[in-house]
Design an enzyme around this catalytic site. Sequence first.
Site, PDB file in Angstrom:
ATOM      1  N   HIS A  77       0.842  -1.197   0.000  1.00  0.00           N
ATOM      2  CA  HIS A  77       0.000   0.000   0.000  1.00  0.00           C
ATOM      3  C   HIS A  77       0.878   1.248   0.000  1.00  0.00           C
ATOM      4  O   HIS A  77       0.680   2.156  -0.807  1.00  0.00           O
ATOM      5  CB  HIS A  77      -0.931  -0.010   1.219  1.00  0.00           C
ATOM      6  CG  HIS A  77      -1.554   1.322   1.525  1.00  0.00           C
ATOM      7  ND1 HIS A  77      -2.531   1.887   0.748  1.00  0.00           N
ATOM      8  CD2 HIS A  77      -1.314   2.215   2.521  1.00  0.00           C
ATOM      9  CE1 HIS A  77      -2.876   3.058   1.256  1.00  0.00           C
ATOM     10  NE2 HIS A  77      -2.143   3.289   2.331  1.00  0.00           N
ATOM     11  N   ASP A 106       6.283  21.668 -26.585  1.00  0.00           N
ATOM     12  CA  ASP A 106       6.254  20.312 -26.026  1.00  0.00           C
ATOM     13  C   ASP A 106       7.308  20.255 -24.936  1.00  0.00           C
ATOM     14  O   ASP A 106       7.977  21.252 -24.658  1.00  0.00           O
ATOM     15  CB  ASP A 106       6.547  19.258 -27.119  1.00  0.00           C
ATOM     16  CG  ASP A 106       5.981  17.893 -26.743  1.00  0.00           C
ATOM     17  OD1 ASP A 106       6.232  17.436 -25.606  1.00  0.00           O
ATOM     18  OD2 ASP A 106       5.252  17.298 -27.569  1.00  0.00           O
ATOM     19  N   TRP A 142       7.159  -0.003   3.921  1.00  0.00           N
ATOM     20  CA  TRP A 142       7.651   0.723   2.728  1.00  0.00           C
ATOM     21  C   TRP A 142       9.023   1.327   2.991  1.00  0.00           C
ATOM     22  O   TRP A 142       9.738   1.702   2.064  1.00  0.00           O
ATOM     23  CB  TRP A 142       6.647   1.773   2.264  1.00  0.00           C
ATOM     24  CG  TRP A 142       6.759   3.108   2.929  1.00  0.00           C
ATOM     25  CD1 TRP A 142       6.165   3.470   4.088  1.00  0.00           C
ATOM     26  CD2 TRP A 142       7.505   4.247   2.481  1.00  0.00           C
ATOM     27  NE1 TRP A 142       6.501   4.768   4.399  1.00  0.00           N
ATOM     28  CE2 TRP A 142       7.315   5.267   3.435  1.00  0.00           C
ATOM     29  CE3 TRP A 142       8.319   4.515   1.374  1.00  0.00           C
ATOM     30  CZ2 TRP A 142       7.916   6.529   3.309  1.00  0.00           C
ATOM     31  CZ3 TRP A 142       8.909   5.770   1.255  1.00  0.00           C
ATOM     32  CH2 TRP A 142       8.699   6.754   2.223  1.00  0.00           C
ATOM     33  N   SER A 170      12.799   6.067 -14.123  1.00  0.00           N
ATOM     34  CA  SER A 170      11.683   6.800 -14.720  1.00  0.00           C
ATOM     35  C   SER A 170      11.553   8.197 -14.105  1.00  0.00           C
ATOM     36  O   SER A 170      11.423   9.193 -14.823  1.00  0.00           O
ATOM     37  CB  SER A 170      10.405   5.997 -14.523  1.00  0.00           C
ATOM     38  OG  SER A 170       9.281   6.822 -14.654  1.00  0.00           O
ATOM     39  N   SER A 171      11.624   8.266 -12.769  1.00  0.00           N
ATOM     40  CA  SER A 171      11.480   9.572 -12.112  1.00  0.00           C
ATOM     41  C   SER A 171      12.606  10.510 -12.492  1.00  0.00           C
ATOM     42  O   SER A 171      12.381  11.700 -12.713  1.00  0.00           O
ATOM     43  CB  SER A 171      11.514   9.423 -10.594  1.00  0.00           C
ATOM     44  OG  SER A 171      10.463   8.664 -10.162  1.00  0.00           O
ATOM     45  N   HIS A 254      13.356  11.798   3.348  1.00  0.00           N
ATOM     46  CA  HIS A 254      12.721  13.048   3.735  1.00  0.00           C
ATOM     47  C   HIS A 254      12.511  13.997   2.557  1.00  0.00           C
ATOM     48  O   HIS A 254      11.416  14.506   2.376  1.00  0.00           O
ATOM     49  CB  HIS A 254      13.379  13.741   4.917  1.00  0.00           C
ATOM     50  CG  HIS A 254      12.381  14.657   5.531  1.00  0.00           C
ATOM     51  ND1 HIS A 254      11.400  14.214   6.375  1.00  0.00           N
ATOM     52  CD2 HIS A 254      12.108  15.952   5.303  1.00  0.00           C
ATOM     53  CE1 HIS A 254      10.588  15.205   6.653  1.00  0.00           C
ATOM     54  NE2 HIS A 254      10.985  16.269   6.031  1.00  0.00           N
ATOM     55  N   GLU A 256      12.012  13.038  -0.282  1.00  0.00           N
ATOM     56  CA  GLU A 256      10.943  12.354  -1.017  1.00  0.00           C
ATOM     57  C   GLU A 256       9.558  12.836  -0.572  1.00  0.00           C
ATOM     58  O   GLU A 256       8.676  13.051  -1.398  1.00  0.00           O
ATOM     59  CB  GLU A 256      11.076  10.836  -0.814  1.00  0.00           C
ATOM     60  CG  GLU A 256       9.872  10.006  -1.228  1.00  0.00           C
ATOM     61  CD  GLU A 256       9.621   9.988  -2.723  1.00  0.00           C
ATOM     62  OE1 GLU A 256      10.551  10.311  -3.472  1.00  0.00           O
ATOM     63  OE2 GLU A 256       8.481   9.671  -3.120  1.00  0.00           O
ATOM     64  N   TYR A 258       8.803  15.687   0.502  1.00  0.00           N
ATOM     65  CA  TYR A 258       8.571  17.019  -0.062  1.00  0.00           C
ATOM     66  C   TYR A 258       8.349  16.956  -1.558  1.00  0.00           C
ATOM     67  O   TYR A 258       7.651  17.801  -2.121  1.00  0.00           O
ATOM     68  CB  TYR A 258       9.718  17.973   0.303  1.00  0.00           C
ATOM     69  CG  TYR A 258       9.684  18.273   1.783  1.00  0.00           C
ATOM     70  CD1 TYR A 258       8.494  18.646   2.377  1.00  0.00           C
ATOM     71  CD2 TYR A 258      10.800  18.143   2.574  1.00  0.00           C
ATOM     72  CE1 TYR A 258       8.411  18.877   3.724  1.00  0.00           C
ATOM     73  CE2 TYR A 258      10.726  18.377   3.936  1.00  0.00           C
ATOM     74  CZ  TYR A 258       9.532  18.748   4.504  1.00  0.00           C
ATOM     75  OH  TYR A 258       9.448  18.967   5.840  1.00  0.00           O
ATOM     76  N   SER A 269      -1.616  26.985  -5.150  1.00  0.00           N
ATOM     77  CA  SER A 269      -1.299  28.395  -5.417  1.00  0.00           C
ATOM     78  C   SER A 269      -1.847  28.859  -6.765  1.00  0.00           C
ATOM     79  O   SER A 269      -1.949  30.046  -7.012  1.00  0.00           O
ATOM     80  CB  SER A 269       0.220  28.609  -5.404  1.00  0.00           C
ATOM     81  OG  SER A 269       0.751  28.147  -4.200  1.00  0.00           O
ATOM     82  N   HIS A 303      15.178  12.904  12.008  1.00  0.00           N
ATOM     83  CA  HIS A 303      14.017  13.000  12.906  1.00  0.00           C
ATOM     84  C   HIS A 303      13.098  11.790  12.745  1.00  0.00           C
ATOM     85  O   HIS A 303      12.196  11.602  13.543  1.00  0.00           O
ATOM     86  CB  HIS A 303      13.258  14.320  12.738  1.00  0.00           C
ATOM     87  CG  HIS A 303      12.555  14.488  11.433  1.00  0.00           C
ATOM     88  ND1 HIS A 303      12.471  15.681  10.788  1.00  0.00           N
ATOM     89  CD2 HIS A 303      11.900  13.616  10.650  1.00  0.00           C
ATOM     90  CE1 HIS A 303      11.795  15.532   9.665  1.00  0.00           C
ATOM     91  NE2 HIS A 303      11.433  14.282   9.565  1.00  0.00           N
ATOM     92  N   HIS A 304      13.335  10.983  11.718  1.00  0.00           N
ATOM     93  CA  HIS A 304      12.597   9.729  11.594  1.00  0.00           C
ATOM     94  C   HIS A 304      13.202   8.656  12.486  1.00  0.00           C
ATOM     95  O   HIS A 304      12.686   7.546  12.546  1.00  0.00           O
ATOM     96  CB  HIS A 304      12.620   9.238  10.145  1.00  0.00           C
ATOM     97  CG  HIS A 304      11.945  10.178   9.189  1.00  0.00           C
ATOM     98  ND1 HIS A 304      10.614  10.084   8.880  1.00  0.00           N
ATOM     99  CD2 HIS A 304      12.415  11.243   8.502  1.00  0.00           C
ATOM    100  CE1 HIS A 304      10.290  11.039   8.033  1.00  0.00           C
ATOM    101  NE2 HIS A 304      11.359  11.763   7.788  1.00  0.00           N
ATOM    102  N   THR A 329       6.814  26.769   5.858  1.00  0.00           N
ATOM    103  CA  THR A 329       5.508  26.168   5.605  1.00  0.00           C
ATOM    104  C   THR A 329       4.409  27.092   6.107  1.00  0.00           C
ATOM    105  O   THR A 329       3.382  27.280   5.437  1.00  0.00           O
ATOM    106  CB  THR A 329       5.407  24.796   6.291  1.00  0.00           C
ATOM    107  OG1 THR A 329       6.624  24.088   6.051  1.00  0.00           O
ATOM    108  CG2 THR A 329       4.254  23.997   5.756  1.00  0.00           C
ATOM    109  N   LYS A 332       3.709  29.878   3.730  1.00  0.00           N
ATOM    110  CA  LYS A 332       2.849  29.485   2.602  1.00  0.00           C
ATOM    111  C   LYS A 332       1.383  29.539   2.988  1.00  0.00           C
ATOM    112  O   LYS A 332       0.551  30.081   2.264  1.00  0.00           O
ATOM    113  CB  LYS A 332       3.220  28.065   2.147  1.00  0.00           C
ATOM    114  CG  LYS A 332       4.570  28.023   1.469  1.00  0.00           C
ATOM    115  CD  LYS A 332       4.747  26.735   0.733  1.00  0.00           C
ATOM    116  CE  LYS A 332       5.577  26.902  -0.497  1.00  0.00           C
ATOM    117  NZ  LYS A 332       4.936  27.408  -1.658  1.00  0.00           N
ATOM    118  N   ARG A 451       1.980   1.211  15.064  1.00  0.00           N
ATOM    119  CA  ARG A 451       1.564   1.030  13.676  1.00  0.00           C
ATOM    120  C   ARG A 451       1.973  -0.351  13.175  1.00  0.00           C
ATOM    121  O   ARG A 451       2.741  -1.056  13.820  1.00  0.00           O
ATOM    122  CB  ARG A 451       2.154   2.133  12.787  1.00  0.00           C
ATOM    123  CG  ARG A 451       3.644   2.174  12.733  1.00  0.00           C
ATOM    124  CD  ARG A 451       4.166   3.434  12.087  1.00  0.00           C
ATOM    125  NE  ARG A 451       4.096   3.375  10.635  1.00  0.00           N
ATOM    126  CZ  ARG A 451       4.953   4.016   9.823  1.00  0.00           C
ATOM    127  NH1 ARG A 451       5.924   4.754  10.327  1.00  0.00           N
ATOM    128  NH2 ARG A 451       4.829   3.939   8.523  1.00  0.00           N
TER     129      ARG A 451
END
Lengths: 533, 191, 376
Positions: A77, A106, A142, A170-171, A254, A256, A258, A269, A303-304, A329, A332, A451
């Site tokens: 998931h 293009d 994950w 690909s990315s 991290h 990622e 963002y 926006s 921090h993870h 943040t 924004k 979790r």
Amino acid sequence: MASVDQTMSDGHHGPARGITRWLYTTNHKDIGTLYLLFSLLMFFIGGCMALTIRAELFQPGLQMVMPEFFNQMTTMHGLIMVFGAVMPAFVGLANWMIPIMVGAPDMALPRMNNWSFWILPFAFTMMLSTLLMEGGGPNFGWTFYAPLSTTYAPPSVTFFIFAVHMMGISSIMGAINVIATILNMRAPGMKLMQMPLFVWTWLITAFLLIAVMPVLAGVVTMMLMDIHFGTSFFDAAGGGDPVLFQHVFWFFGHPEVYIMILPAFGVVSEIIPTFARKRLFGYASMVYATASIAFLSFIVWAHHMFTVGMPLAGELFFMFTTMLIAVPTGVKVFNWIATMFRGSMTFETPMLFALAFVVLFTIGGFSGLMLSIAPADFQYHDTYFVVAHFHYVLVPGSVFSIMAAAYYWLPKWTGHMYNESMGKLHFWLSFIGVNITFFPMHFLGLAGMPRRIPDYALQFADFNMVATVGAFIFGFSQLLFVYNVVCCIRSGKQATDEVWEGSRGLEWQLSSPPPYHSYSTPPTAEQLSKASH
Amino acid sequence: MQQSPSNHRPLLLRLTLLTVLMFGFGFLLVPLYDVFCQITGLNGKVLNTGPVTEVGVDTERRIRVQFIAVNNEAMPWQFAPVERELTVYPGEMKHTAYRVTNPSVRFMVGQAVPSVAPSEAAEYLHKVNCFCFENQPLQAGETKDMPLLFTVDAALPEHISTITLSYTLFDITPKAQPAATRLPKDSRRML
Amino acid sequence: MSSYRRALLYAGLFFAPLFCVQQANADWQLNLIEGATEISRSVYSLHMVIFYICVAIAVVVFGVMFWSIFWHRKSRGAKAAHFHESTFIEVLWTVIPVIILVSMAVPASSTLIDMYDKNNSELDIQITGYQWKWRYQYLNHDIDFFSNLSTPREQINNAETKGENYLLEVDQPLVIPAGKKVRFLLTSNDVIHSWWVPALAVKKDTVPGFINEAWTLVDEPGIYRGQCAELCGRDHGFMPIVVDVRSQADFDLWLAEQASLKVAAQQSAEKAWTQEELFARGEEVYQTSCLACHQANGQGIPGVFPGLVGTELMQGDPAGHIDAVVNGRSGTAMQAFGEQLSAVDLAAVITYERTAWGNQGGMVTVQQIQQLLGGE
């Protein structure tokens, strides 16, 4: 670039017919559509997995699935939603909108564009096929922490690694294309600080992608070598260190997260000024805030890992840098609200999704701020509080912004208006569903539910039941979206070129739908100035 | 500003280079992490090796050094410190040992991995000679004492009064089979 | 106006559950617990302070937002203003959050520094994470035991009514004295686990090959429950932690009791066990130690965990079977149970496996195990 020249010299005729149109296409609009449809498919596959998880958690005890399959579901998931649904959806939006928004004919590298999309179906077929393999699919979360994902992994982990490599390639190709388009293909006279914010946020996202996807490729390569070639990057017995895995992973991980939220900031926006009929407040500060968030994302990764046993100085450093993220943040959010303030607002479906984004993303931001406080994080870490936090920033954050973008630009893409009342029904059901699903998870986490567990103690039973009901409301209401999109493609009221009363930007000066090849001649200075005021 | 495809080449090259560099950087994080660990003593992962001459024993201060033995998964050896803890003066050279028995019916090779808590003490605990420096072959049923010669640096921060030294024993028989055919040196048994 | 009414209706629906749960009972616990230690209380107050700051910010920010949504609607005839930037206000809403953050960082740092003060402990306990159980070794005493989930499988499979402490109960809890600083040294036998007891505000990962430290000082005797917090494989959700905090006097009694239990265990190993006795005891041992992988019917899980029915190992020479159980199988999930189970339990579980499900392997005696354990 022969194929492009070919079509160019043939004049501006429409697309090829049949399946070859989609297989061989180098047209940014076709590829954008492919990306969006692919991500919708993955959204439903990942969603089915989420519903499997929630169904199992409806009541205490093991009812539907066994723990090993449950672990595969949580893992898949996460992987499907992150790499299959959210990221390709934003790449799809980028493909459709960036060339139009900067007045380019293009994407800069159309054939690479085709290639970067068509890798994805293979990568995800391989990833999903691991579920049918002996020993089952990836079951280590994950975040695939070593040694659970190396020494203790099922044999299918090799295919998982290969799939991650493919989606990474690909990315990266997608990101290179975006950067080349934005830097080299802007309409003459369009300065960087005149670009729409969606383009800006994507430019920054693309640099983040190029910076961290190779690190992800590196970390899975190290895993591959540990598993098959006898190295010991993450194996303590050979002088390695499992904690090193977490450092390298989160150095990727991290930024990622963002990557999944910055384009959402861009979308919101674009939408809020349109429906507030007022220019975006603090354009420049929005750009600087996005850039600062991107910069900070490289120095907060640990921090993870507050509970992993870092020295005091490390904990303090990562706590302070993480808290700092709240500043840009916050800027924004304040800017969006200042844009709404003294505007002239209407509440069509895209605006509803954008407003829900602002509120619910901010709630996710608050729980993020709470998580950044290291001593308190010892209580929150790896509980449902974290699950609630990142689902608040990803579902009503990223996913809602994707929905908002789809409704916002759908009339432009198809030339037809979608059904507004059905859109609003979809919004309200999603909004209620999301909150019923994820809000109780805060309580569960604070009450002490870890979790990734398939069964839980009795005091967690009631909120889990509520969350499951919410998940099914949210999940099934997405079928309305599909129905609405299908109806909109096939029929519906003809859309005007401007579509929305308050719309600006180059995309609204094209016809709805836009011609197969748009801006073959760059927009004029007059068009540009009309777009920016 | 619109350009023909060939003009993308310089940018494309730069971006590809960046990608390759970042891939390399991912691997560079491994040695960088070790450097980081050396500096901060993260995970107690400091391998202080080599001879340290006995200079300036600080008899004013006493440090409690605790010894812990952990078996990793599927490692059947009996593994325990000969002394559970020692009290040492900073700067003083100390001998101790871990006793290990292979109760299984086959020849096995073990590798001990050290770790120190609190992690900031790691860089002050010098292991002059340690059985963890090399892998440990053991015949079926064999017992031996594995030596450890260490000293605590006099520069150990004042607030640390207890140091825990843990060894986790891993079974590396499959990996080390060819190299481990030589017999353990008798001299090491003496220590 | 209809959208306004709809919004009100929605708000009512959204907050209704919140009001219901105001009558908080144990089933609807909303918040973090204060816990039983000074550290856990300071974490709780930190949590509450940040929470209230967030609520205050939310009220202001969302207040302005909803005010604009209500008053600055086109349907009310609002005309859009033209302002779109102000350096002053941008600076203002950058500086104010920074000040708020600094005020949060100060108490957070001081709590964190307290948590890192691990000196002067009076009892040291080594905690080792195993798939999927905990091992507690008292370093100052000769005490070493495993702590397994004690909830019966029938409750998990919904065949029986679930007990009060469903999934939060163990066969042997960790016992510590109240009012004494206890230091935990955490490590792992296999994958990364995380030892978490919310009431103590202690959560530390156990990393294979490395040692981590944590400490606690519990004021009052009581039973405190927690769980493994880091995904560690199949039965991650089934390895609870129970900490039984006792007064110093009771703790001393417990220590004495442990010593006498050790003697009793030695005596039971010398007794002559019959096959029926071993089988009955083995069934219990099988349920706590083997069932998670090899399953109740001994069939295992194809492709993941091998079956035990009718195989050569189960029915052939007992030495191979004993070796597999005692020493484990390197590179697989099969652990070395030699250090986890007593000789009697080993004999019992091996006898059980060799005679249950129609296996014809026959009985294994305690003496056979002792011989193979190294001729004790």
